[in-house]
Enzyme design. Structure first.
Site, PDB file in Angstrom:
ATOM      1  N   CYS A 196      34.678  34.361  43.346  1.00 43.62           N
ATOM      2  CA  CYS A 196      34.109  33.274  42.890  1.00 43.62           C
ATOM      3  C   CYS A 196      34.874  32.276  42.080  1.00 43.62           C
ATOM      4  O   CYS A 196      35.121  31.534  42.144  1.00 43.62           O
ATOM      5  CB  CYS A 196      32.673  33.714  42.239  1.00 43.62           C
ATOM      6  N   HIS A 206      29.804  31.642  35.512  1.00 46.37           N
ATOM      7  CA  HIS A 206      30.802  31.667  34.588  1.00 46.37           C
ATOM      8  C   HIS A 206      31.518  30.302  34.050  1.00 46.37           C
ATOM      9  O   HIS A 206      30.736  29.159  34.766  1.00 46.37           O
ATOM     10  CB  HIS A 206      32.244  32.122  35.453  1.00 46.37           C
TER      11      HIS A 206
HETATM   12  P1  NAD Z   1      25.608  43.726  46.181  1.00 48.89           P
HETATM   13  O1  NAD Z   1      25.995  45.102  45.438  1.00 48.89           O
HETATM   14  O2  NAD Z   1      24.803  42.836  45.504  1.00 48.89           O
HETATM   15  O3  NAD Z   1      25.536  43.938  47.526  1.00 48.89           O
HETATM   16  C1  NAD Z   1      26.288  44.870  48.296  1.00 48.89           C
HETATM   17  C2  NAD Z   1      25.429  45.296  49.411  1.00 48.89           C
HETATM   18  O4  NAD Z   1      25.756  46.336  50.224  1.00 48.89           O
HETATM   19  C3  NAD Z   1      24.178  46.126  48.748  1.00 48.89           C
HETATM   20  O5  NAD Z   1      22.869  45.796  49.500  1.00 48.89           O
HETATM   21  C4  NAD Z   1      24.405  47.524  49.258  1.00 48.89           C
HETATM   22  O6  NAD Z   1      23.048  48.302  49.345  1.00 48.89           O
HETATM   23  C5  NAD Z   1      25.110  47.278  50.561  1.00 48.89           C
HETATM   24  N1  NAD Z   1      26.172  48.606  50.835  1.00 48.89           N
HETATM   25  C6  NAD Z   1      26.698  49.346  49.906  1.00 48.89           C
HETATM   26  N2  NAD Z   1      27.374  50.131  50.747  1.00 48.89           N
HETATM   27  C7  NAD Z   1      27.399  50.067  51.998  1.00 48.89           C
HETATM   28  C8  NAD Z   1      27.844  50.529  53.105  1.00 48.89           C
HETATM   29  N3  NAD Z   1      28.678  51.529  53.035  1.00 48.89           N
HETATM   30  N4  NAD Z   1      27.368  50.005  54.394  1.00 48.89           N
HETATM   31  C9  NAD Z   1      26.487  48.692  54.378  1.00 48.89           C
HETATM   32  N5  NAD Z   1      26.043  48.389  53.460  1.00 48.89           N
HETATM   33  C10 NAD Z   1      26.465  48.921  52.266  1.00 48.89           C
HETATM   34  O7  NAD Z   1      27.191  43.135  45.946  1.00 48.89           O
HETATM   35  P2  NAD Z   1      27.741  41.529  45.898  1.00 48.89           P
HETATM   36  O8  NAD Z   1      27.510  41.231  44.457  1.00 48.89           O
HETATM   37  O9  NAD Z   1      27.167  41.006  46.980  1.00 48.89           O
HETATM   38  O10 NAD Z   1      29.185  41.948  46.091  1.00 48.89           O
HETATM   39  C11 NAD Z   1      29.735  41.996  47.430  1.00 48.89           C
HETATM   40  C12 NAD Z   1      31.232  41.549  47.601  1.00 48.89           C
HETATM   41  O11 NAD Z   1      31.009  40.140  47.245  1.00 48.89           O
HETATM   42  C13 NAD Z   1      32.091  42.391  46.769  1.00 48.89           C
HETATM   43  O12 NAD Z   1      33.393  42.327  47.376  1.00 48.89           O
HETATM   44  C14 NAD Z   1      32.135  41.418  45.291  1.00 48.89           C
HETATM   45  O13 NAD Z   1      33.244  41.585  44.650  1.00 48.89           O
HETATM   46  C15 NAD Z   1      32.220  39.907  46.016  1.00 48.89           C
HETATM   47  N6  NAD Z   1      31.460  38.926  45.323  1.00 48.89           N
HETATM   48  C16 NAD Z   1      30.657  39.161  44.604  1.00 48.89           C
HETATM   49  C17 NAD Z   1      30.141  38.054  43.715  1.00 48.89           C
HETATM   50  C18 NAD Z   1      29.192  38.136  42.646  1.00 48.89           C
HETATM   51  O14 NAD Z   1      28.985  37.577  41.845  1.00 48.89           O
HETATM   52  N7  NAD Z   1      28.030  38.997  43.128  1.00 48.89           N
HETATM   53  C19 NAD Z   1      30.819  36.541  43.809  1.00 48.89           C
HETATM   54  C20 NAD Z   1      31.906  36.659  44.819  1.00 48.89           C
HETATM   55  C21 NAD Z   1      32.361  37.654  45.542  1.00 48.89           C
END
Ligand code: NAD
Length: 343
Positions: free
Chosen positions: A140, A220
């Site tokens: 992000c 942010h």
């Molecule tokens: P999150 O924890 O909210 O969601 C992840 C999901 O994946 C959860 O529902 C979890 O149950 C599921 N999960 C976990 N292990 C799994 C597996 N082995 N197989 C299938 N599903 C599985 O995470 P998020 O915040 O959505 O982040 C996801 C990615 O996006 C990360 O790489 C993070 O760095 C990136 N990201 C996050 C944000 C943010 O602010 N949240 C912003 C930009 C990028």
């Protein structure tokens, strides 16, 4: 219709699923969860077939009324492309599956650049993703930096960037993360990883980044100073931001001075989940003097990468060979109107 699977239906995954479902050239064929929680019920409510990472947990889902369509491998088999939105570093463990099935996949910023060998931002390097099997959509913060720095670089040439990131401590639903009462240097050392991460998309940009985490869940805030090669003009910078499909100006007339007021505005506008897909640049903060440009921008961590994922799908599958066309298609399907058009 390109068939898209979402592996990891969490903060990012559920938003990408809805954004994909809103497009007319792609559809969701399944989303995956590890456990039956509130988001699993949202998947059911949206009509997305639910797949699970560990099929032995199927009874736990069915006990609470959630139908399980199959395993993650079944879901990936049925898809043309997989959006991996599992937590950082978990995504890397899924790569052998995608390779085994010969599927296209894209990861998020929590994974290393090397996982895909190509880090993506729609406005900067869309063409490089055309036809690729693997792509990583940058984080992000990096997405927000890429958009504005690339635009200023095209117009004036960038000599150097100093970006200070005041980062949200957690997303709103994350009750176990902090800090509750501290400003945490993350990391203490300079530069933070954001500068090198930006260079995975824009390798020629000289940049130093510093980052800290504060007790907020909203957004942010970036304080940015860009030294340009040619003298910079304040009105022209405002115009460049106004014309960009993924950047918006927070004008003085709205009286907004904080992320809280910005999120309140997004809620009142009726944006889905109060999501702000665009960089929100405070017009009044834009300071231009000779070759120095400074400003504040707020970045909604849960939202700005969502639209980038949709464009990455189009590029990788060859649905659209032109960045501007894809960006417009994505924005239009979401009914996205940049923030400055609302005040
Ligand atoms: P999150 O924890 O909210 O969601 C992840 C999901 O994946 C959860 O529902 C979890 O149950 C599921 N999960 C976990 N292990 C799994 C597996 N082995 N197989 C299938 N599903 C599985 O995470 P998020 O915040 O959505 O982040 C996801 C990615 O996006 C990360 O790489 C993070 O760095 C990136 N990201 C996050 C944000 C943010 O602010 N949240 C912003 C930009 C990028």
């Amino acid at each position: 219709m390109i068939k898209v699977a979402i592996n990891g239906y969490g903060t990012i995954g559920k938003r990408v699923a809805d954004a994909v479902a809103a497009q007319y050239d792609m559809k969701i064929i399944g989303v995956s969860k590890t456990r039956p929680n509130a988001e699993a019920f949202i998947a059911k409510q949206r009509g997305y077939p639910l797949y699970i990472a560990d099929i032995s947990k199927k009874p736990a889902f069915e006990k609470v009324g959630l139908t399980v369509a199959g395993s993650v491998e079944d879901m990936c088999n049925a898809a043309d492309i997989i959006v991996d939105a599992t937590p950082g570093d978990v995504g890397a463990t899924n790569k052998p599956l995608y390779e085994k099935l010969g599927k296209k996949a894209l990861w998020q910023g929590g994974e290393e650049h090397e996982i895909a060998g190509f880090s993506f931002n729609s406005s900067c390097n869309y063409n490089g993703a055309i036809g690729r099997q693997f792509v990583r959509v940058v984080s992000c913060n990096t997405t927000g930096l890429c958009r504005i720095i690339h635009e200023i670089d095209k117009e004036y040439g960038v000599a150097h960037v100093l970006a200070i990131m005041v980062r949200r401590g957690s997303d709103p639903g994350e009750i176990k993360k902090g800090p509750i009462d501290a400003v945490v240097l993350d990391p203490v050392t300079v530069p933070s990883h954001h500068g090198p991460d930006l260079q995975t998309v824009l390798p020629h940009i000289s940049i130093t980044t510093m980052a800290m985490i504060v007790p907020t869940t909203m957004m942010h805030m970036h304080a940015i100073r860009i030294t340009t090669k040619k003298d910079v003009n304040r009105d022209r910078v405002s115009e460049l931001i106004r014309q960009h499909p993924r950047m918006g100006l927070v004008k003085k007339s709205a009286g907004i001075k904080s992320t809280a007021e910005l999120k309140e505005f997004a809620m009142d506008l009726g944006r889905q989940r109060a999501d702000l897909y665009e960089n929100c640049i405070f017009e009044d903060s834009i300071y231009a003097n000779k070759n120095e440009l400074c400003f504040f921008q707020a970045i909604h961590q849960e939202a700005d990468v969502v639209v980038e994922n949709v464009d990455a799908i189009r590029a990788m599958t060859g649905l659209c060979k032109d960045a501007a066309t894809s960006i417009k298609m994505t924005n239009d399907a979401l009914g996205f109107v940049p923030i400055q058009n609302n005040h």
